[in-house]
Design a protein around this motif. Structure first.
Motif, short mmCIF file in Angstrom:
data_model
loop_
_atom_site.label_atom_id
_atom_site.label_comp_id
_atom_site.label_asym_id
_atom_site.label_seq_id
_atom_site.Cartn_x
_atom_site.Cartn_y
_atom_site.Cartn_z
N UNK A 47 0.83 -1.07 -0.32
CA UNK A 47 -0.14 0.04 -0.04
C UNK A 47 0.86 1.30 0.01
N UNK A 48 0.37 2.31 -0.68
CA UNK A 48 1.16 3.50 -0.58
C UNK A 48 0.07 4.72 -0.44
N UNK A 49 0.61 5.92 -0.16
CA UNK A 49 -0.18 7.02 0.36
C UNK A 49 0.63 8.13 -0.16
N UNK A 50 -0.16 9.17 -0.33
CA UNK A 50 0.40 10.52 -0.96
C UNK A 50 -0.21 11.62 -0.37
N UNK A 51 0.47 12.45 0.20
CA UNK A 51 -0.15 13.95 1.02
C UNK A 51 -0.04 14.72 -0.57
N UNK A 52 -0.97 15.31 -0.82
CA UNK A 52 -1.24 16.22 -1.97
C UNK A 52 -0.59 17.65 -1.53
N UNK A 53 0.02 18.37 -2.50
CA UNK A 53 0.80 19.52 -2.51
C UNK A 53 -0.04 20.52 -3.23
N UNK A 54 -0.12 21.55 -3.01
CA UNK A 54 -0.64 22.53 -3.65
C UNK A 54 0.30 23.89 -4.01
N UNK A 55 0.33 24.04 -5.22
CA UNK A 55 1.49 25.25 -5.85
C UNK A 55 0.75 26.54 -5.22
N UNK A 56 1.76 27.41 -4.67
CA UNK A 56 1.42 28.73 -4.29
C UNK A 56 1.92 29.60 -5.22
N UNK A 57 1.50 30.86 -5.34
CA UNK A 57 1.99 31.85 -6.28
C UNK A 57 3.12 32.65 -5.67
N UNK A 58 4.07 32.70 -6.33
CA UNK A 58 5.26 33.41 -6.04
C UNK A 58 6.05 33.87 -7.15
N UNK A 59 6.84 34.90 -7.10
CA UNK A 59 7.23 35.57 -8.16
C UNK A 59 7.99 34.80 -9.45
N UNK A 60 8.95 34.05 -9.12
CA UNK A 60 9.65 33.22 -10.17
C UNK A 60 9.96 31.79 -9.55
N UNK A 61 9.63 31.56 -8.31
CA UNK A 61 9.75 30.28 -7.79
C UNK A 61 8.58 29.29 -7.70
N UNK A 62 8.82 28.16 -8.03
CA UNK A 62 7.63 27.38 -8.04
C UNK A 62 7.72 26.48 -6.48
N UNK A 63 6.67 27.03 -5.58
CA UNK A 63 6.65 26.66 -4.15
C UNK A 63 5.34 26.00 -3.96
N UNK A 64 5.48 24.73 -3.36
CA UNK A 64 4.34 23.90 -3.07
C UNK A 64 4.26 23.94 -1.39
N UNK A 65 2.98 23.53 -1.04
CA UNK A 65 2.83 23.44 0.45
C UNK A 65 1.56 22.37 0.61
N UNK A 66 1.76 21.57 1.85
CA UNK A 66 0.91 20.59 2.12
C UNK A 66 -0.51 20.70 2.38
N UNK A 67 -0.91 22.00 2.12
CA UNK A 67 -2.34 22.26 2.66
C UNK A 67 -2.72 23.63 1.65
N UNK A 68 -4.22 23.66 1.87
CA UNK A 68 -4.66 24.67 0.82
C UNK A 68 -5.71 25.64 1.65
N UNK A 69 -5.39 26.75 1.44
CA UNK A 69 -5.94 27.91 2.05
C UNK A 69 -7.35 28.52 1.39
N UNK A 70 -8.66 28.36 2.04
CA UNK A 70 -9.65 28.88 1.20
C UNK A 70 -10.50 29.93 2.17
N UNK A 71 -11.50 30.41 1.47
CA UNK A 71 -12.27 31.39 2.52
C UNK A 71 -12.95 30.77 3.55
N UNK A 72 -13.02 29.26 3.54
CA UNK A 72 -13.63 28.40 4.63
C UNK A 72 -12.84 27.77 5.46
#
Length: 164
Positions: A47-72
């Motif tokens: 068995x395997x698992x994956x923690x999904x990452x989300x790309x965040x806006x940054x000037x020229x760098x591709x940055x990801x984080x393991x959470x997503x921020x929403x209005x909720x």
């Protein structure tokens, strides 16, 4: 004689009794992520698992984080794959009272990822019964008695029996 049908991965995991591994915090019952991983890997070591990452806006760098921020609020997402079947769970970042955290720290995000993982494993059958009734409004959930309350009730019943 008909051949015996092989149990599905869901049936095999659903048959595992994790009752002795269940823990309680306040009014909530849960299976620790470490117990979920152990029991899953005993039955299905590939068995395997994956923690999904989300790309965040940054000037020229591709940055990801393991959470997503929403209005909720903040959310994490985990996919667990067992025997070729993937199931995904999305989980809000909550405190120990199941309330949304407005600005979570790294520990709170990690805790939510681990809760999300345990729930994604449950979607494959392991300990799924633990979450039964979780979607009921809090006012509709049956109250569980504490050990102290049970002892008090038993003592009262004994005293009543002695009097009568």
């Amino acid at each position: 004689m008909s051949p015996t049908k092989k149990k599905s991965s869901f049936e095999q995991l659903n048959d595992v009794n994790v009752q002795e591994l269940v823990e309680s915090k306040g009014q909530f019952t849960y299976l620790s992520w470490s117990h979920a991983a152990t029991e899953l890997l005993k039955k299905f070591p590939d068995s395997t698992w994956e923690v999904h990452e989300y790309q965040i806006d940054n000037t020229n760098e591709k940055i990801t984080q393991p959470y997503m921020k929403t209005d909720a609020g903040y959310f994490v997402k985990v996919t667990v794959t067992v025997d070729g079947i993937s199931r995904t769970q999305i989980h809000p970042v909550l405190d120990n009272r199941n309330q949304t955290i407005e600005s979570p720290n790294a520990f709170q995000i990690n805790t939510s990822i681990q809760r999300c993982f345990a729930k994604a494993v449950a979607l494959h059958g392991l300990g799924l019964y633990i979450f039964a009734g979780e979607d009921l409004p809090e006012s509709d959930r049956p109250e569980k008695l504490t050990e102290q309350q049970l002892k008090l009730m038993n003592n009262l019943v004994k005293k009543m029996e002695e009097v009568s």
